[in-house]
Design a protein around this motif. Structure first.
Motif, PDB file in Angstrom:
ATOM      1  N   ARG A  67      96.362 -25.955 -43.308  1.00  0.00           N
ATOM      2  CA  ARG A  67      96.779 -25.444 -42.004  1.00  0.00           C
ATOM      3  C   ARG A  67      95.630 -25.456 -41.003  1.00  0.00           C
ATOM      4  N   LEU A  68      94.497 -26.030 -41.403  1.00  0.00           N
ATOM      5  CA  LEU A  68      93.313 -26.047 -40.561  1.00  0.00           C
ATOM      6  C   LEU A  68      92.841 -27.484 -40.352  1.00  0.00           C
ATOM      7  N   ILE A  69      91.997 -27.674 -39.347  1.00  0.00           N
ATOM      8  CA  ILE A  69      91.352 -28.952 -39.115  1.00  0.00           C
ATOM      9  C   ILE A  69      90.015 -28.931 -39.836  1.00  0.00           C
ATOM     10  N   ASN A  70      89.819 -29.858 -40.762  1.00  0.00           N
ATOM     11  CA  ASN A  70      88.607 -29.885 -41.579  1.00  0.00           C
ATOM     12  C   ASN A  70      87.694 -31.031 -41.153  1.00  0.00           C
ATOM     13  N   PHE A  71      86.440 -30.705 -40.885  1.00  0.00           N
ATOM     14  CA  PHE A  71      85.453 -31.673 -40.422  1.00  0.00           C
ATOM     15  C   PHE A  71      84.491 -32.033 -41.549  1.00  0.00           C
ATOM     16  N   PHE A  72      84.312 -33.346 -41.766  1.00  0.00           N
ATOM     17  CA  PHE A  72      83.363 -33.851 -42.749  1.00  0.00           C
ATOM     18  C   PHE A  72      82.360 -34.754 -42.039  1.00  0.00           C
ATOM     19  N   ALA A  73      81.069 -34.532 -42.265  1.00  0.00           N
ATOM     20  CA  ALA A  73      80.031 -35.391 -41.705  1.00  0.00           C
ATOM     21  C   ALA A  73      79.845 -36.588 -42.627  1.00  0.00           C
ATOM     22  N   ILE A  74      79.999 -37.783 -42.073  1.00  0.00           N
ATOM     23  CA  ILE A  74      79.891 -39.020 -42.844  1.00  0.00           C
ATOM     24  C   ILE A  74      78.551 -39.688 -42.547  1.00  0.00           C
ATOM     25  N   ASN A  75      77.767 -39.915 -43.602  1.00  0.00           N
ATOM     26  CA  ASN A  75      76.437 -40.538 -43.483  1.00  0.00           C
ATOM     27  C   ASN A  75      75.564 -39.811 -42.458  1.00  0.00           C
ATOM     28  N   SER A  76      75.855 -38.532 -42.214  1.00  0.00           N
ATOM     29  CA  SER A  76      75.144 -37.704 -41.232  1.00  0.00           C
ATOM     30  C   SER A  76      75.190 -38.293 -39.828  1.00  0.00           C
ATOM     31  N   GLU A  77      76.224 -39.126 -39.552  1.00  0.00           N
ATOM     32  CA  GLU A  77      76.279 -39.836 -38.280  1.00  0.00           C
ATOM     33  C   GLU A  77      77.536 -39.556 -37.467  1.00  0.00           C
ATOM     34  N   PHE A  78      78.665 -39.391 -38.143  1.00  0.00           N
ATOM     35  CA  PHE A  78      79.926 -39.166 -37.426  1.00  0.00           C
ATOM     36  C   PHE A  78      80.840 -38.312 -38.288  1.00  0.00           C
ATOM     37  N   TYR A  79      81.922 -37.832 -37.658  1.00  0.00           N
ATOM     38  CA  TYR A  79      82.873 -36.986 -38.382  1.00  0.00           C
ATOM     39  C   TYR A  79      84.086 -37.770 -38.847  1.00  0.00           C
ATOM     40  N   LEU A  80      84.539 -37.479 -40.050  1.00  0.00           N
ATOM     41  CA  LEU A  80      85.877 -37.807 -40.501  1.00  0.00           C
ATOM     42  C   LEU A  80      86.628 -36.480 -40.508  1.00  0.00           C
ATOM     43  N   VAL A  81      87.761 -36.446 -39.846  1.00  0.00           N
ATOM     44  CA  VAL A  81      88.461 -35.186 -39.612  1.00  0.00           C
ATOM     45  C   VAL A  81      89.822 -35.212 -40.312  1.00  0.00           C
ATOM     46  N   ASP A  82      90.041 -34.225 -41.163  1.00  0.00           N
ATOM     47  CA  ASP A  82      91.294 -34.090 -41.916  1.00  0.00           C
ATOM     48  C   ASP A  82      92.213 -33.154 -41.133  1.00  0.00           C
ATOM     49  N   LEU A  83      93.269 -33.722 -40.548  1.00  0.00           N
ATOM     50  CA  LEU A  83      94.210 -32.926 -39.762  1.00  0.00           C
ATOM     51  C   LEU A  83      95.318 -32.384 -40.660  1.00  0.00           C
ATOM     52  N   PRO A  84      95.859 -31.207 -40.343  1.00  0.00           N
ATOM     53  CA  PRO A  84      96.903 -30.617 -41.188  1.00  0.00           C
ATOM     54  C   PRO A  84      98.170 -31.465 -41.212  1.00  0.00           C
TER      55      PRO A  84
END
Length: 212
Positions: A67-84
């Motif tokens: 139910r939340l938006i989850n942010f993951f830092a990829i290679n410390s350069e950009f975000y991959l964002v998991d949307l609900p």
């Protein structure tokens, strides 16, 4: 940017934060690439497969758990964002309304570089899929369509089925067939992500970086 001769690679993927409707987004990086799809379409499995970390995004047996938006830092350069996920029939109307408000707030935030929308290769797009795609078009977010669960149908039918699903959605008739079981489509999708991130980094020079 993690590019090798054989394509883009994810060397590190770190969970940064979860954001709700009234939450604060993390500090911007050079790119923000989100993944969206209906509940149980294989979103968590896809993220874990791309990142080679099968505990990164939780895989729940209960559709609509996130139910939340989850942010993951990829290679410390950009975000991959998991949307609900959406389309969870058992959720109360109030929960569905919160999901809609959360998604619209994020899509209209101006943060999003690209969105990867997942559709089930075995079935025609649902009304909720079409609504989600309508939002993507309305907010002008560049997108890539991915047809998940490709291993569930014959190899010879996968490309045609993926493209037909995209056309039925109302999009150009192209989607990447993907399977978290066989890894089909993994490198193709990684290369899309790598190209999007590289373009954004060039446009945002010097690139922002997060220390994780």
């Amino acid at each position: 940017m993690g590019v090798l001769m054989d394509g883009f690679t994810i060397k590190s993927a770190r969970f940064i934060t979860s954001v709700g409707l009234d939450g604060e987004y993390p500090k911007k990086l050079s790119a923000e690439i989100a993944v969206v799809g209906k509940s149980n379409v294989g979103k968590s499995s896809l993220i874990n497969t791309l990142c080679n970390n099968y505990k990164l995004a939780r895989i729940s047996q209960t559709p609509g758990k996130t139910r939340l938006i989850n942010f993951f830092a990829i290679n410390s350069e950009f975000y991959l964002v998991d949307l609900p996920g959406y389309g969870f029939a058992k959720a109360p109307k109030t929960e569905q309304a919160k999901w809609g408000a959360l998604m619209e707030a994020y899509l209209s935030s101006g943060r999003l570089t690209h969105i990867i929308m997942l559709i089930d290769i075995r079935h025609a797009p649902t009304a909720e899929d079409k609504q989600m795609f309508g939002w993507i078009v309305y907010y002008g977010v560049p997108f890539t369509l991915v047809a998940t669960k490709a291993d569930k149908i014959a190899v010879s039918k996968r490309k045609q089925a993926a493209n037909a699903a995209a056309k039925a959605l109302g999009a150009p008739p192209f989607a990447i067939p993907f399977s978290s079981e066989t890894r089909q489509g993994k490198q193709q999708l990684l290369d899309v992500i790598g190209a999007v991130a590289a373009d954004a980094a060039r446009a945002d020079s010097p690139a922002l970086e997060i220390k994780v």
